[in-house]
Design a protein around this motif. Structure first.
Motif, PDB file in Angstrom:
ATOM      1  N   LEU A 227      14.669 -19.136 -29.726  1.00  0.00           N
ATOM      2  CA  LEU A 227      15.999 -19.009 -29.112  1.00  0.00           C
ATOM      3  C   LEU A 227      17.092 -18.829 -30.157  1.00  0.00           C
ATOM      4  CD1 LEU A 227      15.608 -21.797 -26.416  1.00  0.00           C
ATOM      5  CD2 LEU A 227      15.286 -19.343 -26.139  1.00  0.00           C
ATOM      6  N   GLY A 228      16.793 -17.962 -31.106  1.00  0.00           N
ATOM      7  CA  GLY A 228      17.798 -17.620 -32.100  1.00  0.00           C
ATOM      8  C   GLY A 228      18.239 -18.783 -32.970  1.00  0.00           C
ATOM      9  N   GLY A 229      17.400 -19.755 -33.170  1.00  0.00           N
ATOM     10  CA  GLY A 229      17.753 -20.892 -34.013  1.00  0.00           C
ATOM     11  C   GLY A 229      18.600 -21.929 -33.334  1.00  0.00           C
ATOM     12  N   ALA A 230      18.690 -21.879 -31.993  1.00  0.00           N
ATOM     13  CA  ALA A 230      19.519 -22.841 -31.271  1.00  0.00           C
ATOM     14  C   ALA A 230      18.944 -24.250 -31.321  1.00  0.00           C
ATOM     15  CB  ALA A 230      19.685 -22.403 -29.818  1.00  0.00           C
ATOM     16  N   ILE A 231      17.667 -24.375 -31.659  1.00  0.00           N
ATOM     17  CA  ILE A 231      17.000 -25.676 -31.701  1.00  0.00           C
ATOM     18  C   ILE A 231      16.488 -25.917 -33.113  1.00  0.00           C
ATOM     19  CG2 ILE A 231      15.099 -27.037 -30.737  1.00  0.00           C
ATOM     20  CD1 ILE A 231      15.272 -25.178 -28.270  1.00  0.00           C
ATOM     21  N   PRO A 232      16.741 -27.071 -33.702  1.00  0.00           N
ATOM     22  CA  PRO A 232      16.242 -27.363 -35.049  1.00  0.00           C
ATOM     23  C   PRO A 232      14.735 -27.150 -35.139  1.00  0.00           C
ATOM     24  CG  PRO A 232      17.781 -29.056 -34.346  1.00  0.00           C
ATOM     25  CD  PRO A 232      17.544 -28.181 -33.152  1.00  0.00           C
ATOM     26  N   ALA A 233      14.286 -26.632 -36.270  1.00  0.00           N
ATOM     27  CA  ALA A 233      12.883 -26.250 -36.427  1.00  0.00           C
ATOM     28  C   ALA A 233      11.934 -27.424 -36.220  1.00  0.00           C
ATOM     29  CB  ALA A 233      12.668 -25.633 -37.812  1.00  0.00           C
ATOM     30  N   ASP A 234      12.310 -28.611 -36.720  1.00  0.00           N
ATOM     31  CA  ASP A 234      11.397 -29.743 -36.574  1.00  0.00           C
ATOM     32  C   ASP A 234      11.275 -30.162 -35.109  1.00  0.00           C
ATOM     33  OD1 ASP A 234      14.085 -30.599 -36.651  1.00  0.00           O
ATOM     34  OD2 ASP A 234      13.486 -32.644 -37.174  1.00  0.00           O
ATOM     35  N   GLU A 235      12.372 -30.074 -34.364  1.00  0.00           N
ATOM     36  CA  GLU A 235      12.320 -30.426 -32.948  1.00  0.00           C
ATOM     37  C   GLU A 235      11.559 -29.372 -32.150  1.00  0.00           C
ATOM     38  OE1 GLU A 235      16.507 -32.965 -32.859  1.00  0.00           O
ATOM     39  OE2 GLU A 235      16.300 -31.152 -31.640  1.00  0.00           O
ATOM     40  N   LEU A 236      11.753 -28.105 -32.511  1.00  0.00           N
ATOM     41  CA  LEU A 236      10.989 -27.046 -31.869  1.00  0.00           C
ATOM     42  C   LEU A 236       9.497 -27.280 -32.079  1.00  0.00           C
ATOM     43  CD1 LEU A 236      10.946 -24.354 -30.330  1.00  0.00           C
ATOM     44  CD2 LEU A 236      11.095 -23.194 -32.545  1.00  0.00           C
ATOM     45  N   GLY A 237       9.146 -27.757 -33.261  1.00  0.00           N
ATOM     46  CA  GLY A 237       7.749 -28.060 -33.539  1.00  0.00           C
ATOM     47  C   GLY A 237       7.194 -29.132 -32.624  1.00  0.00           C
ATOM     48  N   VAL A 238       8.018 -30.136 -32.294  1.00  0.00           N
ATOM     49  CA  VAL A 238       7.581 -31.190 -31.377  1.00  0.00           C
ATOM     50  C   VAL A 238       7.296 -30.592 -30.003  1.00  0.00           C
ATOM     51  CG1 VAL A 238       8.275 -33.300 -30.161  1.00  0.00           C
ATOM     52  CG2 VAL A 238       8.805 -33.016 -32.597  1.00  0.00           C
ATOM     53  N   PHE A 239       8.220 -29.774 -29.530  1.00  0.00           N
ATOM     54  CA  PHE A 239       8.054 -29.174 -28.206  1.00  0.00           C
ATOM     55  C   PHE A 239       6.804 -28.306 -28.139  1.00  0.00           C
ATOM     56  CE2 PHE A 239       8.649 -25.382 -25.564  1.00  0.00           C
ATOM     57  CZ  PHE A 239       8.765 -25.968 -24.319  1.00  0.00           C
ATOM     58  N   VAL A 240       6.619 -27.440 -29.130  1.00  0.00           N
ATOM     59  CA  VAL A 240       5.491 -26.519 -29.100  1.00  0.00           C
ATOM     60  C   VAL A 240       4.176 -27.285 -29.200  1.00  0.00           C
ATOM     61  CG1 VAL A 240       4.343 -24.657 -30.343  1.00  0.00           C
ATOM     62  CG2 VAL A 240       6.802 -24.557 -29.951  1.00  0.00           C
ATOM     63  N   ARG A 241       4.141 -28.319 -30.024  1.00  0.00           N
ATOM     64  CA  ARG A 241       2.919 -29.119 -30.137  1.00  0.00           C
ATOM     65  C   ARG A 241       2.580 -29.761 -28.788  1.00  0.00           C
ATOM     66  NH1 ARG A 241       2.349 -34.428 -31.183  1.00  0.00           N
ATOM     67  NH2 ARG A 241       4.491 -34.588 -31.926  1.00  0.00           N
ATOM     68  N   LYS A 242       3.599 -30.273 -28.096  1.00  0.00           N
ATOM     69  CA  LYS A 242       3.359 -30.880 -26.788  1.00  0.00           C
ATOM     70  C   LYS A 242       2.866 -29.846 -25.790  1.00  0.00           C
ATOM     71  CE  LYS A 242       4.866 -35.148 -27.599  1.00  0.00           C
ATOM     72  NZ  LYS A 242       4.111 -36.381 -27.330  1.00  0.00           N
TER      73      LYS A 242
END
Length: 590
Positions: free
Chosen positions: A178-193
């Motif tokens: 989403l164009g960097g709207a979400i911090p990379a580390d938090e995006l990683g949490v979401f994708v892992r889940k």
């Protein structure tokens, strides 16, 4: 009793006719006009109680298989899916401006609804009503104080090794960046889940994920505003009107994976991800459907709603129905399909019914919430996006679509008095959070305040210098009449079922323990597992299949489809089943 057309004016006319026949013997007013010789064991007369999506689907499948079907509907065919004309707005031979409960959305992974649509003739369409679906090509996320994000409704096909867990995480990270709207580390949490869910066994989904909320699973506490607004809230409040603090992760996960496989184009039988109708719902779908059913022999008794079921010898022996004037009648049939919303169906579960099927009492634990639409009729075409718009961060969790760009013909020439050129249809998903104008929740506002507040929240999200919407363009607006005002506060006659954590245990199957009673509705257990048109259609097919078996019919059951589960992930799901049975967490759990 004659059939009623589907316009509001015609329904009211039919109700007046019902009052004129109220003096007839009760059973004569509601019983099907004739009884054909029984060709199935146990008889062929079916009473369908409710004419919404589930009821129309059940009637369609049954009449095609030789049953005598009568549908009893208290208000209007189509239920929450129908169009609702804004009364008195048409002039010069035009139709009234087209209102609705909320905009219609047909994801590509819907399979039951398209199958039904293909069997409904429509002039000039080789594939019937199905050809009235058109694609929305973009999805816009409008964020207050930040640049808007516009994404295509589908993404390029992934690499062939996508089903490797690491590659899958990389592909999903790119899709949800989403164009960097979400911090990379938090995006990683979401994708892992999300990958955890995709590779989870059925046992873990029905055990662990069913009993966790979406907010718990995504570890929302302490995350950034973008993470909470987009990944935690928008995927629940704006898509399914569910609070992330209460909705089941199992339900959101099932929907999430369906969207992922659809967007990535890995399922050949799925259609375009974002599809809408090319006209108001009644014109494009419901009216042709009702016409077909009448031609096939379905009888519609409009103005009558079920109030009680009579029981004797362990079976349903009659259904008591009433109209708005208070007149009562008894429906005599061989088979009964309760195709009513959950909150209305439970009113039928008398002590006698519950003695025969105690599990139905669990339906009292089901939760409903408000997701209601408002339409703004505008002086100029206003295509905010070539598809749906999500107003992220809006207190009322708004989503919208500009209809005229998808509808055939000239909007102003067909509807209203000629001054309106577009219909901006908005869904209000959060009715319990204070707004920005009045500091009140939607449930506390008057209709006028709802119209002003909703517009203000959209404008705040679209302040990007483009002048996307202008309140001077508003000709009129229309709020779903299911919302009513009274001395005790607002009420909603058409709430939406919410799959709260743990609620799967409270949802019934289509077949009940009563041999001639079947359930059809979006609360019934289905593969899609969400209160949608697709879920209602799927449940009705299950009800008809069970009825055919109980009746000893040799007719084939209705087709039923399952959401795609990639066979490439089956080894991972089997391994997770072993881990779950051993009491171990998912292999990707931290």
């Amino acid at each position: 009793m004659s059939d009623a057309h589907l316009s509001r004016r015609a329904v009211l006319t039919a109700l007046g006719a019902l009052g004129a026949v109220a003096a007839l013997p009760p059973t004569a007013a509601a019983r099907p006009a004739r009884r054909s010789p029984a060709v199935h064991a146990g008889g062929r007369r079916v009473a369908v109680l409710g004419g919404g999506m589930a009821g129309l689907t059940a009637a369609h499948e049954l009449v095609e298989r030789g049953f005598d079907v009568t549908v009893f509907e208290p208000s209007a065919l189509g239920g929450k899916a129908r169009s609702i004309p804004s009364p008195g707005t048409g002039a010069g031979g035009r139709l009234d401006l087209p209102g609705e409960h909320g905009f219609r959305f047909f994801p590509g992974f819907y399979q039951h609804i398209p199958d039904t649509m293909r069997r409904i003739p429509f002039p000039g369409n080789p594939n019937g009503v199905f050809d009235n679906l058109v694609a929305g090509h973009a999805f816009r996320m409008a964020i207050p104080g930040a640049p808007d994000l516009t994404a295509p409704a589908s993404i390029a096909p992934p690499r062939f090794d996508i089903y490797d867990p690491l590659t899958l995480q990389e592909s999903l990270s790119a899709a949800f960046s989403l164009g960097g709207a979400i911090p990379a580390d938090e995006l990683g949490v979401f994708v892992r889940k999300l990958v955890m869910f995709l590779t989870s066994s059925i046992e873990r989904r029905n055990g662990q994920w069913e009993n966790e909320t979406w907010a718990q699973t995504l570890e929302a506490e302490g995350k950034s505003q973008g993470y909470r607004d987009i990944l935690v809230s928008a995927l629940t409040r704006q898509l399914v009107a569910a609070r992330p603090q209460t909705v089941s992760t199992r339900t959101i996960g099932i929907m999430g994976q369906a969207f992922v496989w659809n967007a990535m184009g890995v399922v050949p039988q799925y259609g375009h991800l974002d599809r809408v109708l090319s006209a108001p719902t009644n014109e494009a779908w419901i009216d042709p459907w009702a016409q077909l059913l009448r031609e096939l022999g379905v009888k519609f008794e409009m103005g009558w709603g079920a109030e009680a079921l009579e029981v004797s010898g362990g079976r349903i022996t009659g259904a008591r129905v009433t109209d708005r004037s208070g007149a009562r009648a008894t429906v005599d049939a061989d088979w009964y399909v309760a195709a009513m919303p959950a909150e209305r169906a439970v009113s039928l579960w008398s002590p006698q019914i519950l003695a025969l099927d105690p599990h139905l009492e669990a339906m009292n634990e089901l939760v409903t919430d408000w997701m209601v639409g408002i339409q703004y009729f505008l002086r100029r075409p206003t295509p905010i996006a070539a598809g749906h718009v999500a107003y992220l961060g809006s207190p009322w969790a708004l989503t919208s679509i500009s209809q005229a760009q998808f509808w055939r013909g000239d909007f102003a020439a067909r509807y209203g008095d000629g001054s309106a050129h577009d219909c901006l249809s908005v869904d209000i998903s959060d009715w319990d959070t204070p707004g920005i104008l009045y500091g009140k929740t939607a449930k506390q506002c008057t209709a006028e305040e709802i119209a002003r507040e909703t517009w203000a929240q959209m404008a705040a999200c679209l302040e990007d210098g483009t002048g996307a919407i202008d309140e001077n363009d508003i000709v009129s607006w229309f709020l779903d009449p299911g919302v009513r005002w009274g001395p005790g506060g607002n009420r909603n006659d058409t709430p939406l079922l919410i799959n709260t954590a743990g609620s799967l245990a409270h949802r019934p199957e289509a077949r009940t323990a009563i041999p001639n009673l079947f359930l059809a509705g979006d609360y019934v257990r289905t593969d899609i597992d969400l209160a949608t048109m697709e879920g209602a259609n799927e449940s009705a097919r299950a009800a008809v299949g069970a009825l055919l078996e109980a009746a000893g019919s040799s007719a084939p059951p209705p087709a039923q489809y399952r959401l795609h589960e990639p066979p490439e992930l089956e080894p991972l799901r089997r391994a997770d089943a072993d881990r779950y049975r051993a009491g171990l967490p998912h292999m990707l759990a931290v």
